[in-house]
Design a protein around this motif. Structure first.
Motif, short mmCIF file in Angstrom:
data_model
loop_
_atom_site.label_atom_id
_atom_site.label_comp_id
_atom_site.label_asym_id
_atom_site.label_seq_id
_atom_site.Cartn_x
_atom_site.Cartn_y
_atom_site.Cartn_z
N GLU A 42 -1.87 -6.68 4.97
CA GLU A 42 -2.87 -6.06 5.88
C GLU A 42 -3.20 -6.88 7.14
OE1 GLU A 42 -5.88 -6.00 3.01
OE2 GLU A 42 -5.33 -4.26 2.06
N LYS A 43 -3.07 -7.89 7.33
CA LYS A 43 -3.44 -8.70 8.47
C LYS A 43 -2.06 -9.11 9.32
CE LYS A 43 -6.47 -12.15 6.46
NZ LYS A 43 -6.88 -13.66 6.08
N ASN A 44 -0.68 -9.28 8.91
CA ASN A 44 0.45 -9.38 9.54
C ASN A 44 1.50 -8.12 9.33
OD1 ASN A 44 -0.25 -12.41 9.96
ND2 ASN A 44 -0.26 -12.35 7.56
N THR A 45 2.22 -8.49 10.43
CA THR A 45 3.45 -7.43 10.35
C THR A 45 4.84 -8.03 9.97
OG1 THR A 45 2.63 -6.09 12.36
CG2 THR A 45 4.74 -5.82 11.97
N TYR A 46 5.15 -7.28 8.86
CA TYR A 46 6.48 -7.91 8.21
C TYR A 46 7.69 -7.04 8.48
CZ TYR A 46 3.43 -11.46 6.33
OH TYR A 46 2.64 -12.30 6.02
N ASP A 47 8.81 -7.58 8.48
CA ASP A 47 10.12 -6.65 8.49
C ASP A 47 10.61 -6.44 7.15
OD1 ASP A 47 10.48 -6.72 11.61
OD2 ASP A 47 10.60 -8.78 11.11
N ILE A 61 6.75 -3.41 -8.16
CA ILE A 61 7.16 -2.04 -7.43
C ILE A 61 5.80 -1.53 -7.08
CG2 ILE A 61 7.49 0.20 -8.72
CD1 ILE A 61 9.62 -0.91 -10.62
N GLU A 62 4.61 -2.00 -7.85
CA GLU A 62 3.20 -1.54 -7.41
C GLU A 62 2.95 -1.89 -6.12
OE1 GLU A 62 0.95 -1.08 -11.49
OE2 GLU A 62 1.39 -3.22 -10.71
N LEU A 63 3.41 -3.35 -5.71
CA LEU A 63 3.28 -4.12 -4.65
C LEU A 63 3.72 -3.23 -3.35
CD1 LEU A 63 2.19 -6.20 -2.80
CD2 LEU A 63 4.18 -7.60 -3.42
N ALA A 64 5.40 -2.71 -3.73
CA ALA A 64 6.08 -2.06 -2.91
C ALA A 64 5.31 -0.81 -2.45
CB ALA A 64 7.47 -1.66 -3.25
N GLN A 65 4.89 -0.04 -3.44
CA GLN A 65 4.04 1.25 -3.28
C GLN A 65 2.89 0.90 -2.26
OE1 GLN A 65 3.54 2.20 -7.49
NE2 GLN A 65 5.39 3.39 -7.44
N GLU A 66 2.26 -0.06 -2.57
CA GLU A 66 1.03 -0.46 -1.63
C GLU A 66 1.46 -0.89 -0.37
OE1 GLU A 66 -2.44 0.07 -2.37
OE2 GLU A 66 -1.67 1.05 -3.99
N ALA A 67 2.54 -1.60 -0.14
CA ALA A 67 3.01 -2.07 1.30
C ALA A 67 3.41 -0.73 1.96
CB ALA A 67 3.95 -2.76 0.82
N ALA A 68 3.82 0.12 1.27
CA ALA A 68 4.44 1.54 1.99
C ALA A 68 3.22 2.34 2.56
CB ALA A 68 5.29 2.35 1.07
N LYS A 69 2.21 2.08 1.96
CA LYS A 69 0.82 2.88 2.55
C LYS A 69 0.36 1.91 3.90
CE LYS A 69 -0.70 4.14 -2.03
NZ LYS A 69 -1.97 3.90 -3.06
N ILE A 70 0.68 0.72 3.82
CA ILE A 70 0.18 -0.12 5.19
C ILE A 70 1.11 -0.42 6.21
CG2 ILE A 70 -0.20 -2.52 5.62
CD1 ILE A 70 -1.13 -3.15 2.72
N ALA A 71 2.76 -0.29 5.80
CA ALA A 71 3.56 -0.37 6.61
C ALA A 71 4.78 0.54 6.20
CB ALA A 71 3.96 -1.90 6.82
N SER A 72 4.93 1.66 6.60
CA SER A 72 5.85 2.69 5.88
C SER A 72 7.12 2.25 6.51
CB SER A 72 5.53 4.17 6.19
OG SER A 72 5.47 4.36 7.76
N ASP A 73 7.23 1.62 7.53
CA ASP A 73 8.89 1.33 7.96
C ASP A 73 9.24 -0.06 7.69
OD1 ASP A 73 6.98 0.00 9.57
OD2 ASP A 73 8.10 0.18 11.36
#
Length: 124
Positions: A42-47, A61-73
């Motif tokens: 939520e605080k940083n941008t990651y590639d 897997i749950e983390l990746a699903q939540e991450a996709a909501k924050i940074a879809s790319d």
């Protein structure tokens, strides 16, 4: 510089992977669980989100699903000793890769390099 968030509950594995990725020029932040990774996302941008699948609390897997909501790319790579788990219910992101343990550090770096079409891991 390519930024990676590494979520791995095993401290020695987390530090081992972090050092290897930093030696090849990646910027790496770490989290010891899926739950502790969320505020970093939520605080940083990651590639790249590089996460173990099997972790207590929130799995990779749950983390990746939540991450996709924050940074879809953001790209995702799972590391696991249980590759079949990654395929359950087709819940992995479509752009995710799975790297099965055990693996050589060179293999990890080569896969990350391929994702971003950079360098070579011959120094490992």
């Amino acid at each position: 510089m390519i930024r990676i968030l590494l979520a791995e509950d095993d401290m020695s594995m987390r530090e081992y992977l972090k050092r290897a990725l930093e030696r090849t020029g990646y910027a790496v932040d770490t989290a010891d669980s899926g739950i502790s990774a969320l505020p970093l996302l939520e605080k940083n941008t990651y590639d790249l989100l590089l996460t173990d699948i099997v972790m207590p609390g929130m799995d990779g897997i749950e983390l990746a699903q939540e991450a996709a909501k924050i940074a879809s790319d953001m790209r995702v790579m799972f590391i696991t000793g249980f590759a079949a788990v990654a395929l359950k219910n087709n819940k992995t992101p479509p752009n995710a890769k799975v790297l099965s343990k055990p693996f050589h550090l060179r293999d990890l770096v080569l896969e990350v390099d391929r994702m971003f079409e950079v360098g070579d891991a011959s120094g490992l």
